[in-house]
Motif scaffolding. Structure first.
Motif, PDB file in Angstrom:
ATOM      1  N   ALA A  90       5.874   5.657  -5.921  1.00 19.62           N
ATOM      2  CA  ALA A  90       5.640   5.003  -4.630  1.00 19.62           C
ATOM      3  C   ALA A  90       6.401   5.720  -3.523  1.00 19.62           C
ATOM      4  O   ALA A  90       5.915   5.850  -2.393  1.00 19.62           O
ATOM      5  N   GLU A  91       7.567   6.178  -3.865  1.00 21.03           N
ATOM      6  CA  GLU A  91       8.380   6.893  -2.878  1.00 21.03           C
ATOM      7  C   GLU A  91       7.666   8.180  -2.434  1.00 21.03           C
ATOM      8  O   GLU A  91       7.620   8.502  -1.258  1.00 21.03           O
ATOM      9  N   ALA A 103       5.266  -5.879  -2.644  1.00 23.40           N
ATOM     10  CA  ALA A 103       4.782  -4.951  -1.621  1.00 23.40           C
ATOM     11  C   ALA A 103       4.038  -5.710  -0.533  1.00 23.40           C
ATOM     12  O   ALA A 103       2.858  -5.989  -0.634  1.00 23.40           O
ATOM     13  N   ASP A 104       4.791  -6.072   0.506  1.00 23.53           N
ATOM     14  CA  ASP A 104       4.201  -6.915   1.548  1.00 23.53           C
ATOM     15  C   ASP A 104       3.438  -6.108   2.590  1.00 23.53           C
ATOM     16  O   ASP A 104       2.702  -6.651   3.392  1.00 23.53           O
ATOM     17  N   LYS A 105       3.625  -4.822   2.596  1.00 23.71           N
ATOM     18  CA  LYS A 105       2.852  -4.020   3.548  1.00 23.71           C
ATOM     19  C   LYS A 105       2.640  -2.609   3.013  1.00 23.71           C
ATOM     20  O   LYS A 105       3.301  -2.215   2.052  1.00 23.71           O
ATOM     21  N   LEU A 106       1.761  -1.920   3.659  1.00 25.63           N
ATOM     22  CA  LEU A 106       1.489  -0.546   3.246  1.00 25.63           C
ATOM     23  C   LEU A 106       2.711   0.332   3.567  1.00 25.63           C
ATOM     24  O   LEU A 106       3.296   0.215   4.632  1.00 25.63           O
ATOM     25  N   ARG A 107       3.076   1.136   2.610  1.00 27.06           N
ATOM     26  CA  ARG A 107       4.164   2.074   2.875  1.00 27.06           C
ATOM     27  C   ARG A 107       3.679   3.492   2.630  1.00 27.06           C
ATOM     28  O   ARG A 107       3.103   3.773   1.580  1.00 27.06           O
ATOM     29  N   LYS A 108       3.952   4.348   3.599  1.00 23.07           N
ATOM     30  CA  LYS A 108       3.584   5.750   3.413  1.00 23.07           C
ATOM     31  C   LYS A 108       4.589   6.431   2.511  1.00 23.07           C
ATOM     32  O   LYS A 108       5.772   6.095   2.541  1.00 23.07           O
ATOM     33  N   GLY A 109       4.122   7.378   1.731  1.00 23.71           N
ATOM     34  CA  GLY A 109       5.034   8.127   0.861  1.00 23.71           C
ATOM     35  C   GLY A 109       5.532   9.381   1.546  1.00 23.71           C
ATOM     36  O   GLY A 109       5.100   9.732   2.644  1.00 23.71           O
ATOM     37  N   LYS A 110       6.447  10.039   0.883  1.00 22.81           N
ATOM     38  CA  LYS A 110       7.080  11.215   1.491  1.00 22.81           C
ATOM     39  C   LYS A 110       6.107  12.378   1.693  1.00 22.81           C
ATOM     40  O   LYS A 110       6.249  13.139   2.640  1.00 22.81           O
TER      41      LYS A 110
END
Ligand SMILES: Nc1ncnc2c1ncn2[C@@H]1O[C@H](COP(=O)(O)OP(=O)(O)O)[C@@H](O)[C@H]1O
Ligand SMILES: [Mg+2]
Length: 331
Positions: A90-91, A103-110
């Motif tokens: 995910a990171e 996971a409450d929201k979309l997270r962009k990865g590195k």
């Protein structure tokens, strides 16, 4: 699947002003390292930095980015050993809302955050084989999906990877996928340990003293001669990072304007006595042999049978060496 505490993915950031010129360099061996890195910087190849911890790999990665055509774009770094395996994917690739219970929201990865810029994969030798396979795909085909997502995303990143593990250990144990290694290994740069470039110690010390004076308002002018001898003789297993910590501590604790040997509080390590011939001592092989025999004799309480066994020599040879070197049992 539930993910514990996800490390916050902050927005992509620019690398702070580390350049090749800002690195302290005063030895031929390190000059060569930096000139190799500088020439690779402009070529957009993947780079693998090898070297012990604290030798300057992070700084060199930043300097490479800042000397590349990607310098106006983000420099994003991931420490693969600091992130638990379950979170690394995910990171690196991001996660969709609802991918985990938390996971409450979309997270962009590195990879996404580094688009157009440089992705620094630090301690890549600690990455799991599963994560390695995904990195290889993202790297090779520039494609990946966020965790819990279906859409295939694209990112154009230059990868710089670093590891403090020796190459043989990395590949030998089967921990590191060979295909990823060969892909990473377009350009390998070995960063030498500090003990292989002792000419750098003095200028580094000066740089760290300046840094401490600015940060702590101290007025240290330098180190005295015995302290410098001590610093130059130390084996520095923690390399430049260790030297910086020692100087910082000495600056804070020094009573006057000069750092003395005792302010350094350097403990002699086994490596240091193994590696360094004390100034003024007899460094001939005979001298070393005499001291060693005497040490073993004292250790066994001058039991010659035991001593000759330990030394792997015959009893008559031991007797001959005792008289030849004029060794005496302490009274
Ligand atoms: N050539 C150098 N000039 C100035 N400082 C350095 C140099 N090399 C290393 N350092 C210092 O040592 C510390 C460790 O460097 P870093 O790049 O994090 O090492 P590594 O990634 O190899 O463990 C840095 O914080 C920096 O202060
Ligand atoms: Mg590092």
């Amino acid at each position: 699947m539930s993910a514990p505490e996800q490390p916050t993915i902050t927005s992509a950031y620019r690398s702070v002003g580390v350049t090749f010129q800002s690195l302290v360099c005063n030895s031929d061996v390190f000059r060569k390292t930096l000139s190799l890195a500088a020439s690779a910087a402009t070529k957009d190849v993947a780079i693998l930095l090898l070297g012990e911890t604290g030798t300057g790999k992070n700084l060199i990665a930043q300097a490479i980015h800042n000397a590349s055509r990607r310098r106006e774009k983000p420099f994003v770094s991931v420490n693969c050993s600091a992130i638990p395996d379950t979170l690394l994917e995910a990171e690196l690739f991001g996660s969709e809302k609802g991918a985990y219970t938390s996971a409450d929201k979309l997270r962009k990865g590195k990879f996404e955050l580094a688009h157009g810029g440089t992705l620094f994969l630090d301690e890549i030798g600690d990455m799991s084989p599963v994560a390695q396979a995904k990195v290889l795909r993202a790297f090779e085909y520039k494609q990946f999906e966020r965790v819990g997502g279906e859409e295939t995303l694209h990112a154009d990143v230059r990868i710089i990877a670093a590891t403090n593990r020796p190459l043989e250990q990395l590949l030998g144990g089967g921990r590191f996928r060979e295909d990823l290694f060969y892909r990473m290994n377009e350009f390998t740069i070995e960063v030498p340990p500090l003990r292989a470039r002792r000419e750098e110690i003095e200028p580094l010390v000066q740089a760290f003293i300046r840094e401490c004076n600015e940060r702590f308002g101290t007025r240290i002018r330098g180190v005295d001669a015995p302290a410098l001898i001590r610093l130059k003789a130390h084996p520095w297993p923690g390399n430049v990072r260790e030297l910086r910590a020692v100087i910082k501590r000495a600056c804070v604790s020094a009573g006057g304007e000069t750092i003395r040997a005792e302010d350094l509080r350097l403990s002699p390590t086994p490596t240091s006595s193994d590696e360094i011939v004390p100034v003024g001592s007899d460094a001939t092989l005979a001298g070393v042999e005499a001291r060693h025999i005497e040490k073993v004799l004292n250790q066994t309480g001058w039991n010659k049978k035991e001593t000759s066994n330990l030394l792997g020599i015959s009893r008559p040879t031991l007797d001959r060496k005792i008289s030849e070197y004029n060794l005496r049992k302490p009274s």
